[in-house]
Design a protein around this motif. Structure first.
Motif, PDB file in Angstrom:
ATOM      1  N   THR A  88       0.863  -1.173   0.000  1.00  0.00           N
ATOM      2  CA  THR A  88       0.000   0.000   0.000  1.00  0.00           C
ATOM      3  C   THR A  88       0.901   1.224   0.000  1.00  0.00           C
ATOM      4  O   THR A  88       1.780   1.354   0.858  1.00  0.00           O
ATOM      5  N   LEU A  89       0.705   2.101  -0.983  1.00  0.00           N
ATOM      6  CA  LEU A  89       1.544   3.282  -1.134  1.00  0.00           C
ATOM      7  C   LEU A  89       0.690   4.521  -0.937  1.00  0.00           C
ATOM      8  O   LEU A  89      -0.198   4.806  -1.748  1.00  0.00           O
ATOM      9  N   TYR A  90       0.946   5.247   0.140  1.00  0.00           N
ATOM     10  CA  TYR A  90       0.239   6.495   0.398  1.00  0.00           C
ATOM     11  C   TYR A  90       0.976   7.646  -0.279  1.00  0.00           C
ATOM     12  O   TYR A  90       2.206   7.648  -0.382  1.00  0.00           O
ATOM     13  N   SER A  91       0.210   8.620  -0.725  1.00  0.00           N
ATOM     14  CA  SER A  91       0.783   9.780  -1.396  1.00  0.00           C
ATOM     15  C   SER A  91       0.341  11.054  -0.695  1.00  0.00           C
ATOM     16  O   SER A  91      -0.854  11.269  -0.486  1.00  0.00           O
ATOM     17  N   LYS A  92       1.299  11.900  -0.364  1.00  0.00           N
ATOM     18  CA  LYS A  92       0.968  13.152   0.315  1.00  0.00           C
ATOM     19  C   LYS A  92       0.588  14.267  -0.655  1.00  0.00           C
ATOM     20  O   LYS A  92      -0.155  15.176  -0.304  1.00  0.00           O
ATOM     21  N   LYS A  93       1.101  14.204  -1.899  1.00  0.00           N
ATOM     22  CA  LYS A  93       0.847  15.312  -2.826  1.00  0.00           C
ATOM     23  C   LYS A  93       0.179  14.895  -4.129  1.00  0.00           C
ATOM     24  O   LYS A  93      -0.731  15.578  -4.598  1.00  0.00           O
ATOM     25  N   ALA A  94       0.624  13.802  -4.754  1.00  0.00           N
ATOM     26  CA  ALA A  94       0.095  13.488  -6.084  1.00  0.00           C
ATOM     27  C   ALA A  94       0.251  12.014  -6.419  1.00  0.00           C
ATOM     28  O   ALA A  94       1.227  11.370  -6.025  1.00  0.00           O
ATOM     29  N   ILE A  95      -0.736  11.508  -7.161  1.00  0.00           N
ATOM     30  CA  ILE A  95      -0.671  10.189  -7.789  1.00  0.00           C
ATOM     31  C   ILE A  95      -0.818  10.427  -9.286  1.00  0.00           C
ATOM     32  O   ILE A  95      -1.816  10.996  -9.732  1.00  0.00           O
ATOM     33  N   VAL A  96       0.177  10.022 -10.063  1.00  0.00           N
ATOM     34  CA  VAL A  96       0.165  10.276 -11.501  1.00  0.00           C
ATOM     35  C   VAL A  96      -0.018   8.959 -12.244  1.00  0.00           C
ATOM     36  O   VAL A  96       0.778   8.029 -12.080  1.00  0.00           O
ATOM     37  N   VAL A  97      -1.073   8.888 -13.050  1.00  0.00           N
ATOM     38  CA  VAL A  97      -1.338   7.701 -13.859  1.00  0.00           C
ATOM     39  C   VAL A  97      -0.639   7.886 -15.200  1.00  0.00           C
ATOM     40  O   VAL A  97      -1.052   8.694 -16.029  1.00  0.00           O
ATOM     41  N   ALA A  98       0.441   7.136 -15.398  1.00  0.00           N
ATOM     42  CA  ALA A  98       1.234   7.207 -16.627  1.00  0.00           C
ATOM     43  C   ALA A  98       1.437   5.796 -17.155  1.00  0.00           C
ATOM     44  O   ALA A  98       2.550   5.380 -17.470  1.00  0.00           O
ATOM     45  N   ALA A  99       0.343   5.058 -17.248  1.00  0.00           N
ATOM     46  CA  ALA A  99       0.397   3.630 -17.569  1.00  0.00           C
ATOM     47  C   ALA A  99       0.210   3.341 -19.046  1.00  0.00           C
ATOM     48  O   ALA A  99      -0.133   2.212 -19.425  1.00  0.00           O
ATOM     49  N   GLY A 100       0.403   4.337 -19.906  1.00  0.00           N
ATOM     50  CA  GLY A 100       0.336   4.109 -21.339  1.00  0.00           C
ATOM     51  C   GLY A 100      -0.999   3.543 -21.777  1.00  0.00           C
ATOM     52  O   GLY A 100      -2.065   4.007 -21.355  1.00  0.00           O
ATOM     53  N   SER A 101      -0.959   2.510 -22.607  1.00  0.00           N
ATOM     54  CA  SER A 101      -2.178   1.921 -23.160  1.00  0.00           C
ATOM     55  C   SER A 101      -3.093   1.333 -22.103  1.00  0.00           C
ATOM     56  O   SER A 101      -4.280   1.124 -22.351  1.00  0.00           O
ATOM     57  N   TRP A 102      -2.547   1.059 -20.931  1.00  0.00           N
ATOM     58  CA  TRP A 102      -3.338   0.460 -19.858  1.00  0.00           C
ATOM     59  C   TRP A 102      -4.021   1.513 -18.985  1.00  0.00           C
ATOM     60  O   TRP A 102      -4.767   1.163 -18.076  1.00  0.00           O
ATOM     61  N   SER A 103      -3.787   2.791 -19.246  1.00  0.00           N
ATOM     62  CA  SER A 103      -4.328   3.843 -18.383  1.00  0.00           C
ATOM     63  C   SER A 103      -5.850   3.842 -18.358  1.00  0.00           C
ATOM     64  O   SER A 103      -6.467   4.008 -17.305  1.00  0.00           O
ATOM     65  N   GLY A 104      -6.476   3.669 -19.527  1.00  0.00           N
ATOM     66  CA  GLY A 104      -7.934   3.698 -19.591  1.00  0.00           C
ATOM     67  C   GLY A 104      -8.572   2.553 -18.849  1.00  0.00           C
ATOM     68  O   GLY A 104      -9.472   2.750 -18.021  1.00  0.00           O
ATOM     69  N   SER A 105      -8.121   1.327 -19.115  1.00  0.00           N
ATOM     70  CA  SER A 105      -8.703   0.159 -18.449  1.00  0.00           C
ATOM     71  C   SER A 105      -8.375   0.160 -16.965  1.00  0.00           C
ATOM     72  O   SER A 105      -9.186  -0.275 -16.136  1.00  0.00           O
ATOM     73  N   LEU A 106      -7.191   0.672 -16.600  1.00  0.00           N
ATOM     74  CA  LEU A 106      -6.826   0.755 -15.187  1.00  0.00           C
ATOM     75  C   LEU A 106      -7.770   1.683 -14.442  1.00  0.00           C
ATOM     76  O   LEU A 106      -8.298   1.332 -13.377  1.00  0.00           O
ATOM     77  N   MET A 107      -8.013   2.874 -14.985  1.00  0.00           N
ATOM     78  CA  MET A 107      -8.907   3.810 -14.311  1.00  0.00           C
ATOM     79  C   MET A 107     -10.332   3.288 -14.265  1.00  0.00           C
ATOM     80  O   MET A 107     -11.058   3.517 -13.292  1.00  0.00           O
ATOM     81  N   GLU A 108     -10.747   2.576 -15.288  1.00  0.00           N
ATOM     82  CA  GLU A 108     -12.086   1.980 -15.273  1.00  0.00           C
ATOM     83  C   GLU A 108     -12.223   1.015 -14.104  1.00  0.00           C
ATOM     84  O   GLU A 108     -13.234   1.007 -13.393  1.00  0.00           O
ATOM     85  N   ASP A 109     -11.187   0.200 -13.890  1.00  0.00           N
ATOM     86  CA  ASP A 109     -11.215  -0.740 -12.766  1.00  0.00           C
ATOM     87  C   ASP A 109     -11.167  -0.009 -11.428  1.00  0.00           C
ATOM     88  O   ASP A 109     -11.880  -0.363 -10.482  1.00  0.00           O
TER      89      ASP A 109
END
Length: 483
Positions: free
Chosen positions: A268-289
């Motif tokens: 489990t990774l906590y973020s104090k300032k930002a989480i950046v989704v830079a997963a290329g082609s998997w970004s859309g399906s990842l966010m959907e999940d």
């Protein structure tokens, strides 16, 4: 123009709260590295060695960073580099696989302006990114290192070529527009072109746009250099990598519903300032999940657009002095843009395009491309497409017509990459309205390498509240992808 994550989200949207079973909380948070020095066990990926962070605590541990980046392609790694160099923030990079396992490792490495259009939404970002790549190559040289050996960097210049009168007129017009935009560019007739590329034949009616300042780099060497630089911050407690560790869910506050971090298969990774989704082609399906069960009406239409590149090793039939691309590549890049089925037409017929691209890599291999098609997340090699790439290249290089591709059966490789395609042709860069800590840096399709440094600078400036060097408006999620 000053901009920050909180400012964008607050002005455009209200925060969204979540309650009930979708809340996932982890109360125990260990020190990132504990009291022992960090160790990076090494394993091999392609021609480079990559590593993953070794934690002194057991699996399913909790860590806290300032910035968590999902995706270890060229976008994710340059993002980490920018945060580490321009701030004192701590950074974690997370990936379901390892660097160069997606589109990054399968590209030709063009840092080009030849196929860009002045005044387009991408233009200023492309100009800025190319400038930053040049500055990086110069800084490496000033340190006494060789940019070619370090990055695979070569200022080859680019040739955008055509073979018909119509294409030649198109190229002349393009040269005029590029020159008006301040670039050093010339039109070269087919007769004169043979002096620059003796192996190339575009006929009497053909010609080329020549940009002297365009360059190319090698993705594997560049990633190795960036990772090495990032890891210098590990001993300071500011950097860690979590590879082979796919993201499973978001971690939300039980009281506000605000995103606090991510849960992976192991940590489990906590973020104090930002989480950046830079997963290329998997970004859309990842966010959907990740958004399942929430009331955020966000549809990120990033789709994988498969590409083949043919690498002929130790090629000695002729040598190329520049990077080359047929002008039709620009049209094919925008054409056939629907990833959805058309009744009565097979998927293979409706969305496959082949365009000639050609260059020599740093060790003298001939790299030919390229194909574009929508075929889901398949990375299987299609021999018929490889053959069509060879035949298409032969239309520009007569020497290849006399050679059978089968002659190189033991000295050829095929790179398969899944380009992160977005229907409107613009990458997605910026915060997610209603989720103040979450940002996107994805959807660059075939331009991830060339646009990486400008994208990293833009995201970092957003998070730090700095003045942006390039207008971010064309790339924001706002007004583009809400259901």
């Amino acid at each position: 123009m000053a901009i920050s994550i909180s400012n964008i989200s607050h002005l455009a949207f209200q925060s969204v709260s979540f309650h009930g079973k979708n809340n996932i909380q982890f109360r125990r948070r260990n020190n990132i590295y504990g009291s022992r020095p960090i160790r990076f066990p090494t394993y091999s990926v392609g021609n480079i060695s990559t590593t993953k962070a070794s934690s002194p605590v057991n699996a399913s541990s909790s860590f806290e960073f300032d910035v968590v980046i999902i995706g270890a392609g060229i976008i994710g790694l340059t993002l980490a580099r920018q945060f580490l160099l321009e701030s004192d923030l701590s950074v974690a990079v997370v990936d379901a696989a390892v660097p160069c396992s997606g589109a990054t490792g399968a590209g030709q490495g063009y840092i080009w302006m030849a196929h860009k259009t002045p005044g387009s939404d991408l233009w200023e970002l492309a100009v800025r990114s190319q400038k930053l790549w040049k500055m990086l190559a110069e800084s490496i040289q000033n340190e006494g290192l060789c940019p070619l050996e370090t990055l695979g960097w070569k200022r080859t210049g680019s040739l955008l070529v055509g073979r018909t009168l119509e294409e030649s007129k198109m190229l002349r017009d393009k040269v005029t527009r590029l020159a008006e935009a301040g670039l050093e560019v010339d039109y070269i007739s087919g007769h004169s072109l043979v002096l620059k590329e003796p192996a190339l034949d575009v006929g009497k009616e053909g010609g080329a746009a020549f940009l002297r300042e365009d360059s190319q780099l090698d993705a594997l060497r560049t990633v190795a250099f960036i990772e090495k630089g990032n890891r210098n911050f590990a001993s300071k407690g500011r950097y860690a990598e979590f590879y082979h560790d796919p993201v499973i869910s978001l971690v939300r506050s039980g009281s506000t519903g605000e995103v606090e971090g991510i849960r992976t298969s192991k940590n489990t990774l906590y973020s104090k300032k930002a989480i950046v989704v830079a997963a290329g082609s998997w970004s859309g399906s990842l966010m959907e999940d990740l958004l399942k069960g929430s009331n955020v009406g966000l549809d990120i239409p990033v789709k994988p657009r498969k590409g083949h590149l043919l690498v002929v090793e130790n090629f000695n039939c002729f040598c190329l002095n520049h990077g080359l691309m047929e002008v039709g590549y620009v049209n094919h890049q925008a054409a056939l843009h629907s990833p959805y089925s058309v009744p009565g037409v097979t998927d293979h017929e409706q969305n496959l395009s082949i365009s000639m691209t050609a260059t020599m890599d740093p060790v003298g291999n001939l790299v030919l491309g390229s194909s574009r098609q929508f075929s889901g997340f398949s990375t299987e090699v299609d021999p018929s497409i490889v053959n069509r790439i060879w035949v298409r290249a032969g239309e520009f290089f007569p020497a290849l017509r006399e050679i059978s591709l089968n002659d190189f059966s033991e000295g050829r490789r095929v790179r398969i990459g899944l380009r992160p395609y977005v229907p409107d042709g613009r990458p997605i860069i910026g915060p997610v309205p209603g989720m103040p800590k979450v940002l996107f840096a994805t959807g660059h399709e075939g331009g991830g390498l060339s646009l990486a440094l400008g994208t990293a600078e833009m995201i970092t400036d957003m998070v730090l509240g700095n003045t942006l060097k390039v207008d971010c408006a064309p790339f924001l999620v706002e007004n583009r992808f809400f259901k």
